[in-house]
Design a protein around this motif. Sequence first.
Motif, PDB file in Angstrom:
ATOM      1  N   LYS A 296      19.766  -5.895  31.731  1.00  0.00           N
ATOM      2  CA  LYS A 296      20.339  -7.185  31.745  1.00  0.00           C
ATOM      3  C   LYS A 296      21.468  -7.466  30.537  1.00  0.00           C
ATOM      4  N   VAL A 297      21.036  -6.964  29.406  1.00  0.00           N
ATOM      5  CA  VAL A 297      22.064  -7.202  28.169  1.00  0.00           C
ATOM      6  C   VAL A 297      23.132  -6.293  28.269  1.00  0.00           C
ATOM      7  N   SER A 298      24.205  -6.765  27.991  1.00  0.00           N
ATOM      8  CA  SER A 298      25.523  -5.913  27.853  1.00  0.00           C
ATOM      9  C   SER A 298      26.465  -6.384  26.961  1.00  0.00           C
ATOM     10  N   ALA A 299      27.482  -5.745  26.535  1.00  0.00           N
ATOM     11  CA  ALA A 299      28.572  -6.148  25.512  1.00  0.00           C
ATOM     12  C   ALA A 299      29.469  -7.186  26.137  1.00  0.00           C
ATOM     13  N   CYS A 300      29.692  -8.250  25.305  1.00  0.00           N
ATOM     14  CA  CYS A 300      30.593  -9.260  25.932  1.00  0.00           C
ATOM     15  C   CYS A 300      31.928  -8.759  26.096  1.00  0.00           C
ATOM     16  N   SER A 301      32.459  -8.782  27.129  1.00  0.00           N
ATOM     17  CA  SER A 301      34.057  -8.303  27.376  1.00  0.00           C
ATOM     18  C   SER A 301      35.037  -8.734  26.491  1.00  0.00           C
TER      19      SER A 301
ATOM     20  N   GLY B 238      34.455 -20.198  14.059  1.00  0.00           N
ATOM     21  CA  GLY B 238      35.473 -19.788  15.111  1.00  0.00           C
ATOM     22  C   GLY B 238      35.027 -18.899  15.955  1.00  0.00           C
ATOM     23  N   ARG B 239      35.824 -17.906  16.375  1.00  0.00           N
ATOM     24  CA  ARG B 239      35.383 -16.603  17.199  1.00  0.00           C
ATOM     25  C   ARG B 239      35.174 -15.558  16.653  1.00  0.00           C
ATOM     26  N   TYR B 240      34.595 -14.507  17.208  1.00  0.00           N
ATOM     27  CA  TYR B 240      34.102 -13.352  16.681  1.00  0.00           C
ATOM     28  C   TYR B 240      34.649 -12.029  17.456  1.00  0.00           C
ATOM     29  N   HIS B 241      34.910 -10.910  16.421  1.00  0.00           N
ATOM     30  CA  HIS B 241      35.034  -9.716  17.338  1.00  0.00           C
ATOM     31  C   HIS B 241      34.117  -8.728  16.706  1.00  0.00           C
ATOM     32  N   VAL B 242      33.570  -8.011  17.471  1.00  0.00           N
ATOM     33  CA  VAL B 242      32.515  -6.883  16.741  1.00  0.00           C
ATOM     34  C   VAL B 242      33.309  -5.764  17.135  1.00  0.00           C
ATOM     35  N   LEU B 243      33.281  -4.838  15.928  1.00  0.00           N
ATOM     36  CA  LEU B 243      34.146  -3.479  16.062  1.00  0.00           C
ATOM     37  C   LEU B 243      33.133  -2.414  16.655  1.00  0.00           C
ATOM     38  N   GLY B 244      31.891  -2.684  16.456  1.00  0.00           N
ATOM     39  CA  GLY B 244      31.103  -1.524  16.949  1.00  0.00           C
ATOM     40  C   GLY B 244      30.795  -0.680  15.959  1.00  0.00           C
ATOM     41  N   GLY B 245      31.090  -0.582  14.661  1.00  0.00           N
ATOM     42  CA  GLY B 245      30.784   0.427  13.746  1.00  0.00           C
ATOM     43  C   GLY B 245      32.010   0.402  12.602  1.00  0.00           C
ATOM     44  N   LEU B 246      31.991   1.174  11.865  1.00  0.00           N
ATOM     45  CA  LEU B 246      33.021   1.423  10.886  1.00  0.00           C
ATOM     46  C   LEU B 246      33.938   2.561  10.923  1.00  0.00           C
ATOM     47  N   LEU B 247      35.068   2.842  10.515  1.00  0.00           N
ATOM     48  CA  LEU B 247      35.683   3.964  10.447  1.00  0.00           C
ATOM     49  C   LEU B 247      34.975   5.077   9.491  1.00  0.00           C
TER      50      LEU B 247
ATOM     51  N   LEU C 283      36.187   2.711  17.892  1.00  0.00           N
ATOM     52  CA  LEU C 283      35.743   1.171  17.712  1.00  0.00           C
ATOM     53  C   LEU C 283      36.563   0.246  18.602  1.00  0.00           C
ATOM     54  N   SER C 284      36.319  -0.743  18.883  1.00  0.00           N
ATOM     55  CA  SER C 284      37.014  -1.822  19.331  1.00  0.00           C
ATOM     56  C   SER C 284      38.254  -2.448  18.705  1.00  0.00           C
ATOM     57  N   ILE C 285      39.302  -1.567  18.195  1.00  0.00           N
ATOM     58  CA  ILE C 285      40.388  -1.969  17.670  1.00  0.00           C
ATOM     59  C   ILE C 285      41.695  -2.384  18.416  1.00  0.00           C
ATOM     60  N   GLY C 286      41.785  -1.504  19.405  1.00  0.00           N
ATOM     61  CA  GLY C 286      42.975  -2.186  20.437  1.00  0.00           C
ATOM     62  C   GLY C 286      42.844  -3.494  20.872  1.00  0.00           C
ATOM     63  N   ALA C 287      41.533  -3.886  21.313  1.00  0.00           N
ATOM     64  CA  ALA C 287      41.121  -5.057  21.844  1.00  0.00           C
ATOM     65  C   ALA C 287      41.470  -6.315  20.891  1.00  0.00           C
ATOM     66  N   LEU C 288      41.228  -5.775  19.310  1.00  0.00           N
ATOM     67  CA  LEU C 288      41.124  -6.964  18.371  1.00  0.00           C
ATOM     68  C   LEU C 288      42.766  -7.297  18.318  1.00  0.00           C
TER      69      LEU C 288
ATOM     70  N   ALA D   8      38.907  -1.965   6.748  1.00  0.00           N
ATOM     71  CA  ALA D   8      39.760  -3.116   6.446  1.00  0.00           C
ATOM     72  C   ALA D   8      41.273  -2.894   6.366  1.00  0.00           C
ATOM     73  N   HIS D   9      41.580  -1.519   5.590  1.00  0.00           N
ATOM     74  CA  HIS D   9      42.947  -1.364   5.224  1.00  0.00           C
ATOM     75  C   HIS D   9      43.493  -0.868   6.853  1.00  0.00           C
ATOM     76  N   TYR D  10      42.800  -0.062   7.445  1.00  0.00           N
ATOM     77  CA  TYR D  10      43.214   0.062   8.809  1.00  0.00           C
ATOM     78  C   TYR D  10      43.552  -1.096   9.583  1.00  0.00           C
ATOM     79  N   LEU D  11      42.758  -1.959   9.643  1.00  0.00           N
ATOM     80  CA  LEU D  11      42.769  -3.132  10.644  1.00  0.00           C
ATOM     81  C   LEU D  11      44.178  -3.916  10.083  1.00  0.00           C
ATOM     82  N   ALA D  12      44.278  -4.115   8.658  1.00  0.00           N
ATOM     83  CA  ALA D  12      45.279  -4.886   8.407  1.00  0.00           C
ATOM     84  C   ALA D  12      46.510  -4.278   8.493  1.00  0.00           C
ATOM     85  N   ASP D  13      46.601  -2.921   8.654  1.00  0.00           N
ATOM     86  CA  ASP D  13      47.765  -2.248   8.914  1.00  0.00           C
ATOM     87  C   ASP D  13      48.339  -2.266  10.603  1.00  0.00           C
ATOM     88  N   GLN D  14      47.078  -2.479  11.289  1.00  0.00           N
ATOM     89  CA  GLN D  14      47.244  -2.344  12.567  1.00  0.00           C
ATOM     90  C   GLN D  14      47.686  -3.998  13.176  1.00  0.00           C
TER      91      GLN D  14
END
Length: 201
Positions: A56-61, A105-114, A125-130, A156-162
């Motif tokens: 029953k438990v799954s990742a929020c879309s 506010g809201r959250y975004h779970v990456l599912g790990g770190l680079l 990781l869930s980067i495109g969706a972010l 953090a640097h990668y995300l800031a670039d994206q």
Amino acid sequence: MPAANIGPELQRLIDLLARMPGLGPRSAKRAALHLLKKRDPVMRPLAFALIEAADKVSACSICGNWDSIDPCAVCREQTRDESVICVVADVGDLWALERAGAHKGRYHVLGGLLSPLDGISPGDLSIGALVERARAEKVSEIVLALPSTVDGQTTAHYLADQLIGADVSVTRLSQGVPVGGELDYLDEGTLAAAMKTRRPA
Ligand SMILES: [Zn+2]
């Protein structure tokens, strides 16, 4: 190496328990013996809870939080500030921030770190969706609540670039947070203060 005098069912239970984080073969054996002694109050309910959670438990879309409903309970809360998204490595970090009441506010779970060493690349990781969420009209700030480890900083640097070009300000907590799920070790006041005094990433 399995002891010859442990039956296959019990050995299998011990082997599976030993795969849990923080449980080596020795503590897995202890846990298995405890379960067998507490068959009705613990072992059977645990087996049932495991099956139920697996089904029953799954990742929020939307945000990646674990829940039995989709979108998750956090995403469903109407009173949350939609303009700020807090990015965390794992769901344990989200729970810690919620417990501290540090983020409304809201959250975004990456599912790990680079991690080049562990072979974890952006595609894992869930980067495109972010980035997609950051481009939405209502979002004005992305807070990176990532650990101050090498992998945390790389991410953090990668995300800031994206996020350049997404028309959002990218900030980070004033104090680096411990590694995934261990945000728990920061007391609530420290977490809330780190969130309040966040600064540009
Ligand atoms: Zn969600």
